[in-house]
Design a protein around this motif. Structure first.
Motif, PDB file in Angstrom:
ATOM      1  N   SER A 185       0.833  -1.205   0.000  1.00 52.73           N
ATOM      2  CA  SER A 185       0.000   0.000   0.000  1.00 52.73           C
ATOM      3  C   SER A 185       0.872   1.262   0.000  1.00 52.73           C
ATOM      4  CB  SER A 185      -0.967  -0.003   1.184  1.00 52.73           C
ATOM      5  OG  SER A 185      -0.267   0.051   2.403  1.00 52.73           O
ATOM      6  N   GLY A 186       1.985   1.237   0.717  1.00 50.74           N
ATOM      7  CA  GLY A 186       2.907   2.366   0.695  1.00 50.74           C
ATOM      8  C   GLY A 186       3.518   2.585  -0.677  1.00 50.74           C
ATOM      9  N   VAL A 187       3.869   1.507  -1.352  1.00 46.80           N
ATOM     10  CA  VAL A 187       4.435   1.610  -2.700  1.00 46.80           C
ATOM     11  C   VAL A 187       3.393   2.179  -3.661  1.00 46.80           C
ATOM     12  CG1 VAL A 187       5.259   0.240  -4.663  1.00 46.80           C
ATOM     13  CG2 VAL A 187       6.217  -0.143  -2.395  1.00 46.80           C
ATOM     14  N   VAL A 188       2.148   1.753  -3.528  1.00 45.39           N
ATOM     15  CA  VAL A 188       1.090   2.278  -4.394  1.00 45.39           C
ATOM     16  C   VAL A 188       0.918   3.778  -4.176  1.00 45.39           C
ATOM     17  CG1 VAL A 188      -1.406   2.231  -4.806  1.00 45.39           C
ATOM     18  CG2 VAL A 188      -0.120   0.096  -4.657  1.00 45.39           C
ATOM     19  N   VAL A 189       0.921   4.207  -2.917  1.00 48.53           N
ATOM     20  CA  VAL A 189       0.803   5.641  -2.628  1.00 48.53           C
ATOM     21  C   VAL A 189       1.983   6.401  -3.224  1.00 48.53           C
ATOM     22  CG1 VAL A 189       0.869   7.341  -0.764  1.00 48.53           C
ATOM     23  CG2 VAL A 189      -0.618   5.352  -0.570  1.00 48.53           C
ATOM     24  N   MET A 190       3.184   5.858  -3.074  1.00 54.08           N
ATOM     25  CA  MET A 190       4.373   6.527  -3.619  1.00 54.08           C
ATOM     26  C   MET A 190       4.343   6.564  -5.146  1.00 54.08           C
ATOM     27  SD  MET A 190       7.234   5.100  -0.977  1.00 54.08           S
ATOM     28  CE  MET A 190       8.602   6.103  -1.545  1.00 54.08           C
ATOM     29  N   LEU A 191       3.849   5.506  -5.765  1.00 47.74           N
ATOM     30  CA  LEU A 191       3.762   5.493  -7.227  1.00 47.74           C
ATOM     31  C   LEU A 191       2.764   6.527  -7.733  1.00 47.74           C
ATOM     32  CD1 LEU A 191       3.926   1.681  -8.029  1.00 47.74           C
ATOM     33  CD2 LEU A 191       5.601   3.428  -8.650  1.00 47.74           C
ATOM     34  N   THR A 192       1.680   6.732  -6.995  1.00 45.26           N
ATOM     35  CA  THR A 192       0.722   7.749  -7.426  1.00 45.26           C
ATOM     36  C   THR A 192       1.299   9.154  -7.275  1.00 45.26           C
ATOM     37  OG1 THR A 192      -0.334   7.802  -5.250  1.00 45.26           O
ATOM     38  CG2 THR A 192      -1.298   6.333  -6.895  1.00 45.26           C
ATOM     39  N   ALA A 193       2.206   9.352  -6.328  1.00 45.78           N
ATOM     40  CA  ALA A 193       2.835  10.663  -6.130  1.00 45.78           C
ATOM     41  C   ALA A 193       4.059  10.861  -7.019  1.00 45.78           C
ATOM     42  CB  ALA A 193       3.241  10.825  -4.671  1.00 45.78           C
ATOM     43  N   LEU A 194       4.515   9.825  -7.666  1.00 47.10           N
ATOM     44  CA  LEU A 194       5.747   9.889  -8.465  1.00 47.10           C
ATOM     45  C   LEU A 194       5.744  10.988  -9.536  1.00 47.10           C
ATOM     46  CD1 LEU A 194       8.514   8.526  -8.795  1.00 47.10           C
ATOM     47  CD2 LEU A 194       7.448   6.969 -10.413  1.00 47.10           C
ATOM     48  N   PRO A 195       4.666  11.189 -10.275  1.00 45.88           N
ATOM     49  CA  PRO A 195       4.707  12.250 -11.301  1.00 45.88           C
ATOM     50  C   PRO A 195       4.889  13.659 -10.721  1.00 45.88           C
ATOM     51  CG  PRO A 195       2.894  10.751 -11.729  1.00 45.88           C
ATOM     52  CD  PRO A 195       3.447  10.395 -10.385  1.00 45.88           C
ATOM     53  N   ALA A 196       4.503  13.867  -9.473  1.00 44.62           N
ATOM     54  CA  ALA A 196       4.617  15.199  -8.871  1.00 44.62           C
ATOM     55  C   ALA A 196       5.971  15.451  -8.230  1.00 44.62           C
ATOM     56  CB  ALA A 196       3.516  15.375  -7.824  1.00 44.62           C
ATOM     57  N   LEU A 197       6.823  14.455  -8.159  1.00 47.54           N
ATOM     58  CA  LEU A 197       8.123  14.613  -7.506  1.00 47.54           C
ATOM     59  C   LEU A 197       9.134  15.284  -8.423  1.00 47.54           C
ATOM     60  CD1 LEU A 197       8.500  11.164  -5.712  1.00 47.54           C
ATOM     61  CD2 LEU A 197       7.894  13.354  -4.695  1.00 47.54           C
ATOM     62  N   PRO A 198      10.035  16.078  -7.848  1.00 52.61           N
ATOM     63  CA  PRO A 198      11.096  16.672  -8.666  1.00 52.61           C
ATOM     64  C   PRO A 198      12.160  15.631  -8.997  1.00 52.61           C
ATOM     65  CG  PRO A 198      11.430  17.237  -6.377  1.00 52.61           C
ATOM     66  CD  PRO A 198      10.121  16.490  -6.445  1.00 52.61           C
ATOM     67  N   ASP A 199      12.975  15.947  -9.955  1.00 55.08           N
ATOM     68  CA  ASP A 199      14.099  15.068 -10.285  1.00 55.08           C
ATOM     69  C   ASP A 199      15.373  15.895 -10.163  1.00 55.08           C
ATOM     70  OD1 ASP A 199      15.641  12.975 -11.083  1.00 55.08           O
ATOM     71  OD2 ASP A 199      15.090  13.075 -13.197  1.00 55.08           O
ATOM     72  N   PRO A 200      16.240  15.654  -9.247  1.00 53.00           N
ATOM     73  CA  PRO A 200      16.317  14.564  -8.275  1.00 53.00           C
ATOM     74  C   PRO A 200      15.543  14.889  -6.992  1.00 53.00           C
ATOM     75  CG  PRO A 200      18.290  15.888  -8.111  1.00 53.00           C
ATOM     76  CD  PRO A 200      17.455  16.495  -9.217  1.00 53.00           C
ATOM     77  N   VAL A 201      15.301  13.833  -6.203  1.00 50.54           N
ATOM     78  CA  VAL A 201      14.662  13.997  -4.899  1.00 50.54           C
ATOM     79  C   VAL A 201      15.721  13.868  -3.810  1.00 50.54           C
ATOM     80  CG1 VAL A 201      12.412  13.136  -5.647  1.00 50.54           C
ATOM     81  CG2 VAL A 201      14.081  11.547  -4.720  1.00 50.54           C
ATOM     82  N   ALA A 202      15.456  14.487  -2.670  1.00 49.74           N
ATOM     83  CA  ALA A 202      16.371  14.367  -1.535  1.00 49.74           C
ATOM     84  C   ALA A 202      16.238  12.962  -0.947  1.00 49.74           C
ATOM     85  CB  ALA A 202      16.043  15.414  -0.476  1.00 49.74           C
ATOM     86  N   THR A 203      17.363  12.333  -0.681  1.00 47.02           N
ATOM     87  CA  THR A 203      17.367  10.986  -0.106  1.00 47.02           C
ATOM     88  C   THR A 203      18.072  10.928   1.239  1.00 47.02           C
ATOM     89  OG1 THR A 203      19.387  10.448  -1.320  1.00 47.02           O
ATOM     90  CG2 THR A 203      17.290   9.860  -2.357  1.00 47.02           C
ATOM     91  N   HIS A 204      18.744  12.006   1.619  1.00 46.35           N
ATOM     92  CA  HIS A 204      19.458  12.032   2.897  1.00 46.35           C
ATOM     93  C   HIS A 204      19.539  13.466   3.375  1.00 46.35           C
ATOM     94  CE1 HIS A 204      22.848  11.704   5.738  1.00 46.35           C
ATOM     95  NE2 HIS A 204      22.369  10.490   5.920  1.00 46.35           N
ATOM     96  N   TRP A 205      19.469  13.627   4.712  1.00 46.50           N
ATOM     97  CA  TRP A 205      19.536  14.954   5.305  1.00 46.50           C
ATOM     98  C   TRP A 205      20.620  14.969   6.371  1.00 46.50           C
ATOM     99  CZ3 TRP A 205      15.426  12.365   3.598  1.00 46.50           C
ATOM    100  CH2 TRP A 205      14.552  13.026   2.725  1.00 46.50           C
TER     101      TRP A 205
END
Length: 97
Positions: A26-46
């Motif tokens: 279910s988390g992967v499905v939610v992330m896949l639906t949000a994928l088109p709205a994400l910038p490229d690249p995304v932050a992966t570490h802070w």
């Protein structure tokens, strides 16, 4: 395999494998639906101050969630199921579940 052992193994598989798989899926499905709205690249570490210091492609968090969210429960189950089938019991198996 005795009925009691079969019941314990079934419950363990449901709690330790099936439930995490449903939640991660279910988390992967939610992330896949949000994928088109994400910038490229995304932050992966802070860093400690909260500023992003690591970046990657937008699909990377999805792969990491699926890999760890499915891989760790499967690994724990594969290591635990043989002992449960032999009849071993104890708190450690409940903790792993």
């Amino acid at each position: 395999m005795p009925a009691e052992t079969r019941r314990i193994v079934t419950r363990f598989v449901l709690v330790a494998v099936v439930l995490p798989a449903v939640i991660v899926t279910s988390g992967v499905v939610v992330m896949l639906t949000a994928l088109p709205a994400l910038p490229d690249p995304v932050a992966t570490h802070w860093d400690a101050g909260g500023a992003p210091d690591g970046f990657g492609p937008p699909w990377l968090p999805i792969v990491l969630l699926a890999g760890t969210g499915l891989g760790i429960p499967l690994l724990l189950a594969l290591l635990t199921l043989p002992a449960l089938r032999r009849g071993d019991r104890g708190g450690a198996y409940r903790l792993l579940g």
